[in-house]
Every structure is written in C-alpha cells, then in structure tokens.
Design an enzyme around this catalytic site. Structure first.
Site, PDB file in Angstrom:
ATOM      1  N   CYS A 187       0.810  -1.213   0.000  1.00 61.52           N
ATOM      2  CA  CYS A 187       0.000   0.000   0.000  1.00 61.52           C
ATOM      3  C   CYS A 187       0.855   1.280   0.000  1.00 61.52           C
ATOM      4  O   CYS A 187       0.919   1.976  -0.990  1.00 61.52           O
ATOM      5  CB  CYS A 187      -0.935  -0.001   1.208  1.00 61.52           C
ATOM      6  SG  CYS A 187      -2.034   1.420   1.256  1.00 61.52           S
ATOM      7  N   CYS A 234      -5.956   0.845   1.957  1.00 60.93           N
ATOM      8  CA  CYS A 234      -6.056  -0.622   2.081  1.00 60.93           C
ATOM      9  C   CYS A 234      -6.949  -1.060   3.249  1.00 60.93           C
ATOM     10  O   CYS A 234      -7.229  -2.244   3.387  1.00 60.93           O
ATOM     11  CB  CYS A 234      -4.664  -1.240   2.233  1.00 60.93           C
ATOM     12  SG  CYS A 234      -3.840  -0.885   3.801  1.00 60.93           S
ATOM     13  N   CYS A 244      14.899  14.589   6.560  1.00 60.26           N
ATOM     14  CA  CYS A 244      13.925  13.517   6.841  1.00 60.26           C
ATOM     15  C   CYS A 244      14.570  12.148   7.037  1.00 60.26           C
ATOM     16  O   CYS A 244      13.882  11.191   7.364  1.00 60.26           O
ATOM     17  CB  CYS A 244      12.877  13.446   5.732  1.00 60.26           C
ATOM     18  SG  CYS A 244      13.516  12.807   4.162  1.00 60.26           S
ATOM     19  N   CYS A 303      25.364  16.062 -10.877  1.00 59.26           N
ATOM     20  CA  CYS A 303      26.078  16.763  -9.816  1.00 59.26           C
ATOM     21  C   CYS A 303      25.603  16.311  -8.438  1.00 59.26           C
ATOM     22  O   CYS A 303      24.690  15.492  -8.315  1.00 59.26           O
ATOM     23  CB  CYS A 303      25.890  18.274  -9.966  1.00 59.26           C
ATOM     24  SG  CYS A 303      24.227  18.848  -9.605  1.00 59.26           S
ATOM     25  N   CYS A 362      11.255  15.465   0.443  1.00 60.14           N
ATOM     26  CA  CYS A 362      10.743  16.356   1.486  1.00 60.14           C
ATOM     27  C   CYS A 362      11.052  17.825   1.156  1.00 60.14           C
ATOM     28  O   CYS A 362      10.774  18.703   1.954  1.00 60.14           O
ATOM     29  CB  CYS A 362      11.311  15.981   2.859  1.00 60.14           C
ATOM     30  SG  CYS A 362      13.042  16.426   3.107  1.00 60.14           S
TER      31      CYS A 362
END
Length: 171
Positions: free
Chosen positions: A58, A79, A130, A140, A147
């Site tokens: 899910c 789900c 995060c 690069c 995030c």
C-alpha cells in the site's frame, strides 16, 4: 517526477512561470497527470504531518490530524488495514507499544544494521532533514529530496542561496 521534481518551469525561453498539471493535460497520459497532481498535493503537506501506510502493498499517504496524538490506531484509507499511530507499524493486537518495541528491538536493530551496510555498499546518502536514503545515479551532487530539502550528496551539507563548496570530492 520519478526524480521528485514536481515544480516544472515553462520551456519557452524567457518565461519563468511554473507549469501546472491542468495546462499540460492534453499532452500527458492520464496516469502521469494524476501522479503529478498527487505529488503536488503531497508537497503541500508538511513532512511532520505525513504518515505513510507501513504495509508494503500500500504505502498510501495519510495526514496526521489535530487529534493524532490521542489516537492508538488508525485505519489506512486505501487498504483499510489498521496501523499503530504511535509506532507507525501494522497494528500490534493485544500488545502495548512499549512491549512491542521490546519484542522487536533485536529484529529492528538487525534490519537497521543491514540497511546501513547496504547503504554504505551502494554509496547512498541520507537526507539530513527527513533521514530517507537517496541514491545518486548521475549528475552533480546537488540533491532535492522528496521532502523538498536541498543538500549536498557528497557531504550532506545544506545548500543555501550563497552556494556550497563541498569539502569532499564528488562520488
């Protein structure tokens, strides 16, 4: 979009406007159009308010509401399976969160060690914001995470308006 880029500039020379999905609907496949709109909606939700369904089949995005801290379990809107709101894992029936964490501490430590080893082998870098792992294939070292945090792939340093001089050689 596969690289996490959802803000797309107009391709006309000298135009600096950002394209919107509805401007491109006639030339996009419906799946691409829908995915772009979903990603734009997701980007509007602060990272701290996002929760993803922990079930591998899910992984739906859900938003933590104002009463989220008081919840024990939540149902995935996609789900319909139960999720522990505190642990962000599949609901652990009959076991409180502290007991569950103790039961699976060895497992999660082993999984964390395995993931760290894999990340080192593959030369992945974690987003400093995060903590999700990111893989650079080409190009690069300037990374924009899903995030929306900009960072240097080589050293993990934040990238600001003043630029960045990396102390590490490119990988």
């Amino acid at each position: 979009m596969q690289d996490g880029v959802i803000r797309i500039s107009c391709p006309v020379s000298g135009c600096y406007r950002i394209l919107k999905p509805e401007h491109c609907r006639s030339i996009l496949q419906s799946e691409v159009f829908d995915k772009w709109q979903d990603k734009l909606r997701e980007a509007e939700i602060p990272v701290r308010d996002r929760i993803y369904c922990p079930y591998k089949i899910c992984s739906a995005l859900m938003v933590k509401g104002p009463d989220f801290k008081d919840l024990l379990d939540i149902e995935c809107h996609s789900c319909h399976k139960l999720i522990c709101a505190k642990c962000n894992v599949p609901w652990h029936y009959g076991v409180d969160c502290q007991e569950f964490q103790k039961l699976h501490q060895d497992e999660s430590e082993n999984e964390a060690v395995m993931l760290t080893q894999l990340a080192k082998r593959k030369r992945w870098t974690q987003c400093p914001e995060c903590k999700i792992y990111v893989e650079k294939i080409v190009g690069c070292s300037y990374m924009t995470c899903r995030c929306r945090n900009d960072f240097c792939y080589s050293c993990g340093g934040q990238l600001g308006a003043g630029g960045h001089i990396c102390p590490k050689p490119p990988q």
